[in-house]
Write a protein that holds these residues in place. Structure first.
Motif, PDB file in Angstrom:
ATOM      1  N   VAL A   8       6.325 -34.443 -11.930  1.00 36.04           N
ATOM      2  CA  VAL A   8       7.285 -34.304 -12.003  1.00 36.04           C
ATOM      3  C   VAL A   8       7.995 -32.566 -11.773  1.00 36.04           C
ATOM      4  CG1 VAL A   8       8.079 -35.425 -14.113  1.00 36.04           C
ATOM      5  CG2 VAL A   8       7.230 -33.021 -14.415  1.00 36.04           C
ATOM      6  N   GLN A   9       9.251 -32.509 -11.275  1.00 35.23           N
ATOM      7  CA  GLN A   9       9.998 -31.077 -10.569  1.00 35.23           C
ATOM      8  C   GLN A   9       9.562 -30.223 -11.672  1.00 35.23           C
ATOM      9  OE1 GLN A   9      13.808 -32.278 -10.696  1.00 35.23           O
ATOM     10  NE2 GLN A   9      14.500 -31.030 -12.438  1.00 35.23           N
ATOM     11  N   ASP A  10       8.955 -30.700 -12.732  1.00 32.37           N
ATOM     12  CA  ASP A  10       8.683 -28.804 -13.101  1.00 32.37           C
ATOM     13  C   ASP A  10       7.320 -28.512 -13.558  1.00 32.37           C
ATOM     14  OD1 ASP A  10       9.061 -30.745 -14.733  1.00 32.37           O
ATOM     15  OD2 ASP A  10      10.367 -29.312 -16.603  1.00 32.37           O
ATOM     16  N   ALA A  11       6.432 -29.646 -12.781  1.00 26.97           N
ATOM     17  CA  ALA A  11       4.745 -29.369 -13.455  1.00 26.97           C
ATOM     18  C   ALA A  11       4.325 -28.942 -11.604  1.00 26.97           C
ATOM     19  CB  ALA A  11       4.166 -30.052 -13.198  1.00 26.97           C
ATOM     20  N   ILE A  12       3.403 -27.803 -11.644  1.00 25.96           N
ATOM     21  CA  ILE A  12       3.018 -27.306 -11.709  1.00 25.96           C
ATOM     22  C   ILE A  12       1.522 -27.413 -10.825  1.00 25.96           C
ATOM     23  CG2 ILE A  12       2.877 -24.696  -9.934  1.00 25.96           C
ATOM     24  CD1 ILE A  12       5.519 -24.504 -11.416  1.00 25.96           C
ATOM     25  N   ALA A  13       0.453 -28.150  -9.993  1.00 25.70           N
ATOM     26  CA  ALA A  13      -0.674 -27.683  -9.792  1.00 25.70           C
ATOM     27  C   ALA A  13      -1.333 -25.921 -10.023  1.00 25.70           C
ATOM     28  CB  ALA A  13      -1.214 -28.904  -8.616  1.00 25.70           C
TER      29      ALA A  13
END
Length: 311
Positions: free
Chosen positions: A96-101
């Motif tokens: 999703v757009q607000d998940a950051i690896a």
């Protein structure tokens, strides 16, 4: 409508990201993706459903494939199925757009598990960063080495006989951070539902005899600030989903005992007292959702609940 700038015409991995008005986080999300060790074997597909906040201007700077759909056409299940149909890779990542690896081996670690041909999908872990702007009660605080878990039942009855809590453990899937074998997604697509397409997919895959893997080493940072109404709605939907799909009943939290524990942790962790109030509100909204759902399920069948909330 396609704006194509593929990084690789024959990728191994396709990442599908549904997007709408993600200007606050989309750059960090994409920066982490394009820092991956496997980025040369990866394509990124963005499906935008009506962004108006400048998100589309930001993503022009990245080698992505952009598709646009009308906002009214967005659906958690069917939109992701659309992304699968566009994917060129053998493996498809949902995020999703607000998940950051959190590291540059995120994709590599998930892909590793597919050496086992029985694996249909791999689900990673959501973590909450230790930032002062985020509720410290929700920070991810590892206390032991994370364990990789996998589940497979060659006999469907073995799964069906499990207790509801065990079924929840087996099927607690999450499309914020997951990788799939594309051929399995074509065989078992996501249900066209407003919520819960991920857990429904996990249940169907398990019942079909495939193996699913949970690897907490595959982390993304993901957090939503507290909002009273959204907290109630989210908890209510989770309770309804667990009941409809897994026969799992709501478990109320003892308020006074929990508040005492909150105060103890606040002292132990030296947490600003303002966060105690926020955490108590979260607790109260959860119990409110439990009470409301307990009332509603007495007058509504599982079919009626599904039709009202998920269809």
């Amino acid at each position: 409508m396609l704006n194509t700038n593929p990084l690789n015409n024959r990728p191994i991995i396709s990442i599908v990201i549904p997007v709408k008005n993600g200007i606050a986080t989309i750059k960090a999300c994409l920066d982490a993706i394009f820092a991956q060790t496997l980025i040369e074997e990866t394509e990124v597909i963005i499906i935008d459903s009506g962004s108006t906040d400048g998100t589309l201007e930001i993503i022009k700077d990245y080698a992505i494939r952009l598709y646009k759909i009308p906002p009214k056409n967005f659906n958690h299940g069917s939109t992701r199925n659309y992304g699968v149909s566009l994917a060129k890779g053998e493996f498809v990542v949902m995020t999703v757009q607000d998940a950051i690896a959190t590291n540059d081996n995120w994709l590599k670690q998930m892909l590793y598990h597919f050496d086992d041909n029985t694996v249909a999908g791999v689900c990673g872990m959501q973590m909450i960063p230790q930032k002062q702007s985020i509720n410290p009660f929700e920070w991810t605080r590892p206390i032991s080495q994370p364990n990789i878990r996998s589940f497979q039942y060659t006999n469907e009855l073995d799964f069906l006989k499990l207790a509801p809590l065990k079924k929840r453990e087996v099927c607690g899937w999450d499309n914020v951070n997951s990788m799939y074998r594309k051929t399995i997604l074509e065989q078992i697509p996501f249900d066209t539902v407003k919520f819960g397409e991920d857990i429904r997919w996990a249940i169907k895959s398990i019942q079909a005899g495939f193996k699913i893997v949970y690897d907490p080493n595959c982390k993304v940072a993901h957090y939503h600030p507290f909002d009273k109404k959204l907290e109630f709605d989210r908890k209510y939907i989770e309770l309804a989903q667990d009941y409809v799909l897994l026969d799992l009943n709501a478990k109320h939290i003892p308020v006074f005992k929990s508040i005492a524990q909150l105060i103890y942790r606040a002292i132990k962790w030296r947490i600003n007292p303002k966060w105690i109030k926020v955490q108590i509100q979260r607790l109260l909204q959860y119990n409110k959702a439990c009470h409301q759902f307990d009332k509603d399920k007495k007058i509504s069948s599982k079919t009626e609940i599904t039709k009202t909330l998920f269809s």
